[in-house]
Design a protein around this motif. Structure first.
Motif, PDB file in Angstrom:
ATOM      1  N   PRO A  88     -60.319  42.323 -44.765  1.00  0.00           N
ATOM      2  CA  PRO A  88     -59.507  43.574 -45.302  1.00  0.00           C
ATOM      3  C   PRO A  88     -58.031  43.425 -44.680  1.00  0.00           C
ATOM      4  N   GLU A  89     -57.837  42.832 -43.466  1.00  0.00           N
ATOM      5  CA  GLU A  89     -56.580  42.697 -42.771  1.00  0.00           C
ATOM      6  C   GLU A  89     -55.602  41.912 -43.479  1.00  0.00           C
ATOM      7  N   VAL A  90     -56.116  40.906 -44.449  1.00  0.00           N
ATOM      8  CA  VAL A  90     -55.318  40.021 -44.948  1.00  0.00           C
ATOM      9  C   VAL A  90     -54.869  40.653 -46.380  1.00  0.00           C
ATOM     10  N   ASN A  91     -53.471  40.557 -46.613  1.00  0.00           N
ATOM     11  CA  ASN A  91     -52.670  41.094 -47.674  1.00  0.00           C
ATOM     12  C   ASN A  91     -52.005  39.960 -48.467  1.00  0.00           C
ATOM     13  N   ALA A  92     -52.043  38.639 -48.084  1.00  0.00           N
ATOM     14  CA  ALA A  92     -51.424  37.618 -48.768  1.00  0.00           C
ATOM     15  C   ALA A  92     -52.016  36.402 -48.462  1.00  0.00           C
ATOM     16  N   VAL A  93     -52.057  35.399 -49.362  1.00  0.00           N
ATOM     17  CA  VAL A  93     -52.518  33.915 -49.167  1.00  0.00           C
ATOM     18  C   VAL A  93     -51.538  32.928 -49.730  1.00  0.00           C
ATOM     19  N   VAL A  94     -51.250  31.983 -48.866  1.00  0.00           N
ATOM     20  CA  VAL A  94     -50.357  30.955 -49.337  1.00  0.00           C
ATOM     21  C   VAL A  94     -51.389  29.456 -49.288  1.00  0.00           C
ATOM     22  N   HIS A  95     -51.310  28.807 -50.303  1.00  0.00           N
ATOM     23  CA  HIS A  95     -51.899  27.586 -50.410  1.00  0.00           C
ATOM     24  C   HIS A  95     -50.950  26.467 -50.531  1.00  0.00           C
ATOM     25  N   THR A  96     -51.072  25.217 -49.818  1.00  0.00           N
ATOM     26  CA  THR A  96     -49.987  24.403 -50.042  1.00  0.00           C
ATOM     27  C   THR A  96     -50.463  23.026 -49.809  1.00  0.00           C
ATOM     28  N   HIS A  97     -49.682  21.999 -50.327  1.00  0.00           N
ATOM     29  CA  HIS A  97     -49.914  20.589 -50.292  1.00  0.00           C
ATOM     30  C   HIS A  97     -49.100  20.007 -49.317  1.00  0.00           C
ATOM     31  N   SER A  98     -48.862  20.489 -48.230  1.00  0.00           N
ATOM     32  CA  SER A  98     -47.823  20.224 -47.256  1.00  0.00           C
ATOM     33  C   SER A  98     -48.309  18.687 -46.960  1.00  0.00           C
ATOM     34  N   PRO A  99     -47.481  17.715 -46.495  1.00  0.00           N
ATOM     35  CA  PRO A  99     -47.627  16.334 -46.321  1.00  0.00           C
ATOM     36  C   PRO A  99     -48.406  16.055 -45.125  1.00  0.00           C
ATOM     37  N   TYR A 100     -48.157  16.675 -44.010  1.00  0.00           N
ATOM     38  CA  TYR A 100     -48.919  16.282 -42.492  1.00  0.00           C
ATOM     39  C   TYR A 100     -50.108  17.099 -42.479  1.00  0.00           C
ATOM     40  N   ALA A 101     -50.334  18.375 -42.929  1.00  0.00           N
ATOM     41  CA  ALA A 101     -51.474  19.237 -42.952  1.00  0.00           C
ATOM     42  C   ALA A 101     -52.397  18.334 -44.027  1.00  0.00           C
ATOM     43  N   THR A 102     -52.010  18.009 -45.115  1.00  0.00           N
ATOM     44  CA  THR A 102     -52.817  17.293 -46.130  1.00  0.00           C
ATOM     45  C   THR A 102     -53.466  15.824 -45.729  1.00  0.00           C
ATOM     46  N   THR A 103     -52.396  15.331 -44.917  1.00  0.00           N
ATOM     47  CA  THR A 103     -52.904  13.897 -44.393  1.00  0.00           C
ATOM     48  C   THR A 103     -53.971  14.088 -43.332  1.00  0.00           C
ATOM     49  N   LEU A 104     -54.006  14.951 -42.448  1.00  0.00           N
ATOM     50  CA  LEU A 104     -55.316  15.382 -41.665  1.00  0.00           C
ATOM     51  C   LEU A 104     -56.392  15.606 -42.316  1.00  0.00           C
ATOM     52  N   ALA A 105     -56.177  16.654 -43.436  1.00  0.00           N
ATOM     53  CA  ALA A 105     -57.445  16.999 -44.268  1.00  0.00           C
ATOM     54  C   ALA A 105     -58.069  15.848 -44.923  1.00  0.00           C
ATOM     55  N   CYS A 106     -57.050  14.921 -45.357  1.00  0.00           N
ATOM     56  CA  CYS A 106     -57.706  13.571 -45.919  1.00  0.00           C
ATOM     57  C   CYS A 106     -58.361  12.656 -44.983  1.00  0.00           C
ATOM     58  N   LEU A 107     -58.050  12.868 -43.703  1.00  0.00           N
ATOM     59  CA  LEU A 107     -58.600  11.993 -42.705  1.00  0.00           C
ATOM     60  C   LEU A 107     -59.824  12.877 -42.156  1.00  0.00           C
ATOM     61  N   GLY A 108     -60.401  13.883 -42.662  1.00  0.00           N
ATOM     62  CA  GLY A 108     -61.403  14.551 -42.331  1.00  0.00           C
ATOM     63  C   GLY A 108     -61.307  15.250 -40.969  1.00  0.00           C
ATOM     64  N   TRP A 109     -60.164  15.485 -40.345  1.00  0.00           N
ATOM     65  CA  TRP A 109     -59.975  15.938 -39.164  1.00  0.00           C
ATOM     66  C   TRP A 109     -59.493  17.448 -39.065  1.00  0.00           C
ATOM     67  N   GLU A 110     -60.161  18.251 -37.986  1.00  0.00           N
ATOM     68  CA  GLU A 110     -59.458  19.600 -37.832  1.00  0.00           C
ATOM     69  C   GLU A 110     -58.477  19.255 -37.101  1.00  0.00           C
ATOM     70  N   LEU A 111     -57.408  20.512 -36.812  1.00  0.00           N
ATOM     71  CA  LEU A 111     -56.234  20.296 -35.991  1.00  0.00           C
ATOM     72  C   LEU A 111     -56.597  20.925 -34.687  1.00  0.00           C
ATOM     73  N   PRO A 112     -56.562  20.320 -33.777  1.00  0.00           N
ATOM     74  CA  PRO A 112     -56.716  20.783 -32.343  1.00  0.00           C
ATOM     75  C   PRO A 112     -55.381  21.300 -31.714  1.00  0.00           C
ATOM     76  N   PRO A 113     -55.325  22.197 -30.785  1.00  0.00           N
ATOM     77  CA  PRO A 113     -54.410  22.714 -30.185  1.00  0.00           C
ATOM     78  C   PRO A 113     -53.538  21.704 -29.149  1.00  0.00           C
ATOM     79  N   ALA A 114     -52.844  20.810 -30.033  1.00  0.00           N
ATOM     80  CA  ALA A 114     -51.985  19.810 -29.201  1.00  0.00           C
ATOM     81  C   ALA A 114     -50.663  20.290 -29.029  1.00  0.00           C
ATOM     82  N   HIS A 115     -50.502  21.452 -29.862  1.00  0.00           N
ATOM     83  CA  HIS A 115     -49.214  22.205 -29.592  1.00  0.00           C
ATOM     84  C   HIS A 115     -49.395  23.407 -29.677  1.00  0.00           C
ATOM     85  N   TYR A 116     -48.847  24.603 -28.941  1.00  0.00           N
ATOM     86  CA  TYR A 116     -49.265  25.906 -28.800  1.00  0.00           C
ATOM     87  C   TYR A 116     -49.054  26.795 -30.097  1.00  0.00           C
TER      88      TYR A 116
END
Length: 213
Positions: A88-116
């Protein structure tokens, strides 16, 4: 025109997806909900962002029934609705095919906090399992993966980000793409140092008021 301001924002941020390199052509989608009216404005299916006008943005009620707009709503309407129903706190949704996030997704990786800046999503960016786009199975997987998170990678697909405003959801998508790029580049030359749970708790506490005037 109903929800003209929301429709204008969908057009504006759709073009920003292209300008910022977060998608190509008609890939990805975004929406903005008006909970008082019980309606959401969502990008039309398969249309180039540069050609979408406010009048072509589709209006849908929270049951998924189309109420305005000449074309069909995005094929990913299902997970937009699931997120609005469960968050209920969400009012907007954005879905991307951004290159690096998608690369990790295709590797089957989560994104850990390497950067804050992963903190824009939460203590990490989880990975939702693969399902065919536009299916109820994908909608359920996205909603489950994003319990307690503002972003999730979709295996072999892309990224979903949410926020209380469209500007905020877009910022989450943009910052997570940056963090995904840094993580991928760091993995290419070594093993990134991952921030601890305690360090991320401190970051998340500071992010609770970041950008809030």
């Amino acid at each position: 025109m109903r929800m003209l301001e929301q429709r204008k924002l969908v057009v504006e941020f759709g073009r920003k997806l292209l300008a910022c390199g977060l998608t190509t052509g008609s890939g990805g989608n975004l929406s903005l909900v008006d909970r008082r009216r019980g309606l959401l404005a969502i990008t039309p299916s398969g249309e180039d962002y540069l050609e979408i006008t406010p009048g072509r943005v589709v209006l849908v009620d929270l049951d998924g029934d189309q109420v305005d707009g000449p074309g069909r709503p995005s094929s990913e309407l299902g997970f937009h609705l699931a997120l609005y129903q469960e968050r209920p706190e969400v009012n907007a949704v954005v879905h991307t095919h951004s290159p690096y996030a998608t690369t990790l997704a295709c590797l089957g990786w989560e994104l850990p906090p390497a950067h804050y800046l992963v903190g824009f999503a939460g203590p990490k960016v989880p990975l939702a399992p693969y399902h065919t786009y536009g299916t109820p199975e994908l909608a359920r997987a996205v909603a489950e993966a994003m319990q307690g998170y503002n972003a999730a990678l979709l295996a072999n697909h892309g990224l979903v980000a949410v926020g209380d405003t469209l500007s905020r959801a877009f910022a989450v998508a943009e910052e997570i793409e940056f963090a995904a790029r840094v993580y991928y580049q760091a993995k290419a030359v070594g093993e990134p140092r991952i921030l601890s749970e305690g360090q991320m708790r401190e970051v998340l506490a500071k992010f609770a008021t970041y950008g809030r005037q």
